[in-house]
Design a protein around this motif. Structure first.
Motif, PDB file in Angstrom:
ATOM      1  N   ASN A  31       0.808  -1.226   0.000  1.00 46.74           N
ATOM      2  CA  ASN A  31       0.000   0.000   0.000  1.00 46.74           C
ATOM      3  C   ASN A  31       0.844   1.280   0.000  1.00 46.74           C
ATOM      4  OD1 ASN A  31       0.812   0.405   2.686  1.00 46.74           O
ATOM      5  ND2 ASN A  31      -1.139  -0.226   3.558  1.00 46.74           N
ATOM      6  N   PHE A  32       2.163   1.137  -0.097  1.00 47.61           N
ATOM      7  CA  PHE A  32       3.040   2.309  -0.056  1.00 47.61           C
ATOM      8  C   PHE A  32       2.789   3.253  -1.227  1.00 47.61           C
ATOM      9  CE2 PHE A  32       6.994   4.613  -0.891  1.00 47.61           C
ATOM     10  CZ  PHE A  32       7.125   5.268   0.326  1.00 47.61           C
ATOM     11  N   SER A  33       2.555   2.728  -2.418  1.00 50.90           N
ATOM     12  CA  SER A  33       2.324   3.610  -3.574  1.00 50.90           C
ATOM     13  C   SER A  33       1.032   4.420  -3.398  1.00 50.90           C
ATOM     14  CB  SER A  33       2.311   2.833  -4.890  1.00 50.90           C
ATOM     15  OG  SER A  33       1.239   1.937  -4.914  1.00 50.90           O
ATOM     16  N   ASP A  34       0.030   3.844  -2.744  1.00 50.90           N
ATOM     17  CA  ASP A  34      -1.203   4.597  -2.445  1.00 50.90           C
ATOM     18  C   ASP A  34      -0.902   5.759  -1.487  1.00 50.90           C
ATOM     19  OD1 ASP A  34      -2.628   2.793  -3.989  1.00 50.90           O
ATOM     20  OD2 ASP A  34      -3.225   1.566  -2.267  1.00 50.90           O
ATOM     21  N   PHE A  35      -0.047   5.490  -0.514  1.00 52.28           N
ATOM     22  CA  PHE A  35       0.377   6.506   0.458  1.00 52.28           C
ATOM     23  C   PHE A  35       1.062   7.665  -0.263  1.00 52.28           C
ATOM     24  CE2 PHE A  35       3.793   7.797   3.584  1.00 52.28           C
ATOM     25  CZ  PHE A  35       2.964   8.451   4.465  1.00 52.28           C
ATOM     26  N   LYS A  36       1.995   7.339  -1.167  1.00 55.06           N
ATOM     27  CA  LYS A  36       2.696   8.383  -1.925  1.00 55.06           C
ATOM     28  C   LYS A  36       1.716   9.177  -2.789  1.00 55.06           C
ATOM     29  CE  LYS A  36       5.862   9.709  -5.422  1.00 55.06           C
ATOM     30  NZ  LYS A  36       6.882   9.448  -6.372  1.00 55.06           N
ATOM     31  N   THR A  37       0.820   8.493  -3.470  1.00 54.65           N
ATOM     32  CA  THR A  37      -0.149   9.174  -4.337  1.00 54.65           C
ATOM     33  C   THR A  37      -0.993  10.150  -3.524  1.00 54.65           C
ATOM     34  OG1 THR A  37      -0.206   7.301  -5.842  1.00 54.65           O
ATOM     35  CG2 THR A  37      -2.081   8.820  -5.927  1.00 54.65           C
ATOM     36  N   LEU A  38      -1.430   9.719  -2.361  1.00 54.25           N
ATOM     37  CA  LEU A  38      -2.253  10.570  -1.497  1.00 54.25           C
ATOM     38  C   LEU A  38      -1.475  11.804  -1.034  1.00 54.25           C
ATOM     39  CD1 LEU A  38      -5.006  10.796  -0.150  1.00 54.25           C
ATOM     40  CD2 LEU A  38      -4.058   9.563   1.778  1.00 54.25           C
ATOM     41  N   LEU A  39      -0.220  11.603  -0.614  1.00 53.01           N
ATOM     42  CA  LEU A  39       0.593  12.751  -0.184  1.00 53.01           C
ATOM     43  C   LEU A  39       0.878  13.678  -1.358  1.00 53.01           C
ATOM     44  CD1 LEU A  39       3.194  11.096   2.192  1.00 53.01           C
ATOM     45  CD2 LEU A  39       1.302  12.581   2.830  1.00 53.01           C
ATOM     46  N   GLY A  40       1.178  13.113  -2.511  1.00 49.54           N
ATOM     47  CA  GLY A  40       1.501  13.917  -3.688  1.00 49.54           C
ATOM     48  C   GLY A  40       0.337  14.724  -4.221  1.00 49.54           C
ATOM     49  N   SER A  41      -0.874  14.256  -3.981  1.00 49.62           N
ATOM     50  CA  SER A  41      -2.049  14.956  -4.505  1.00 49.62           C
ATOM     51  C   SER A  41      -2.598  15.994  -3.524  1.00 49.62           C
ATOM     52  CB  SER A  41      -3.142  13.948  -4.875  1.00 49.62           C
ATOM     53  OG  SER A  41      -3.584  13.267  -3.718  1.00 49.62           O
ATOM     54  N   ASN A  42      -2.021  16.073  -2.343  1.00 47.69           N
ATOM     55  CA  ASN A  42      -2.479  17.037  -1.330  1.00 47.69           C
ATOM     56  C   ASN A  42      -1.359  18.015  -0.992  1.00 47.69           C
ATOM     57  OD1 ASN A  42      -5.310  16.316  -0.245  1.00 47.69           O
ATOM     58  ND2 ASN A  42      -4.291  14.345  -0.481  1.00 47.69           N
ATOM     59  N   THR A  43      -0.873  18.716  -1.997  1.00 40.28           N
ATOM     60  CA  THR A  43       0.294  19.573  -1.815  1.00 40.28           C
ATOM     61  C   THR A  43       0.020  20.824  -0.991  1.00 40.28           C
ATOM     62  OG1 THR A  43      -0.151  20.651  -3.924  1.00 40.28           O
ATOM     63  CG2 THR A  43       1.384  18.790  -3.948  1.00 40.28           C
ATOM     64  N   ARG A  44      -1.209  21.175  -0.756  1.00 38.95           N
ATOM     65  CA  ARG A  44      -1.538  22.353   0.071  1.00 38.95           C
ATOM     66  C   ARG A  44      -1.845  21.958   1.508  1.00 38.95           C
ATOM     67  NH1 ARG A  44      -2.819  27.173  -2.519  1.00 38.95           N
ATOM     68  NH2 ARG A  44      -2.458  27.852  -0.400  1.00 38.95           N
TER      69      ARG A  44
END
Length: 195
Positions: A31-44
């Protein structure tokens, strides 16, 4: 991880000076790639991940690259070997992991373009590759190198475009001389032999 998306959706944007402290458990290699995607899409939404420990994934190459909202890095697990570009272009990253496991051998571009990075944990003795590791880390004050496995071709531009006042501490004169020959991007005057 499944609830994290909803949690982020409910948060207001915040400032880099007031990051949201997250305590996330259950991170795995799957599930690490999901974690990265979530962090990357919430840059604010700026986050403090100091309570999070990344799973012992052997290769974390570019694992959290471009996650601009990370202000405080997560912790690393023993068993991870490759953290190349792990935090590259995390522009607001101020605080790195508390330590880098001795299992790590590759730190190529790990903190590349982390403009706000102020400190760094000691570089462990097994690290062999550091090329462009701290390039463009203009706020970085000092780094202590523990390894003697310095090969010219693997350390090129490790400190390129860092502050003119950066101090790099190395274990001996041989490491210092190899770093100077490798064109690590700073003057030999900024490289000191540790007492």
């Amino acid at each position: 991880i499944s609830n994290l998306s909803d949690y982020f959706a409910g948060l207001a944007n915040n400032s880099v000076d007031n990051p949201i402290k997250l305590n996330i458990t259950g991170l795995t290699e799957s599930n690490f790639s999901d974690f990265k995607t979530l962090l990357g899409s919430n840059t604010r939404k700026y986050v403090d991940l100091s309570m999070v420990t990344l799973p012992a994934i052997e290769n974390l190459n570019q694992g959290l690259a471009d996650c601009a909202g990370i202000v405080v890095a997560p912790q690393l697990s023993y068993g991870t070997k490759d953290i190349s570009a792990l935090f590259s272009r995390c522009n607001y990253l101020k605080t790195p992991p508390q330590s880098i496991p001795n299992s790590v051998t590759n730190m190529t571009s790990t903190f590349w373009a982390c403009f706000a990075l102020q400190t760094c944990p000691d570089i462990p003795q097994n690290v062999e590759k550091m090329g462009t590791c701290f390039s463009n880390c203009t706020s970085l004050g000092s780094v202590t190198i523990g390894t003697t496995k310095v090969v010219q071709t693997e350390w090129v531009l490790a400190f390129n475009y860092c502050s003119d006042t950066i101090r790099v501490y190395v274990p001996n004169a041989a490491v210092k001389n190899t770093m100077i020959s490798a064109n690590v991007g700073i003057s030999g005057d900024n490289i000191y032999i540790s007492p």
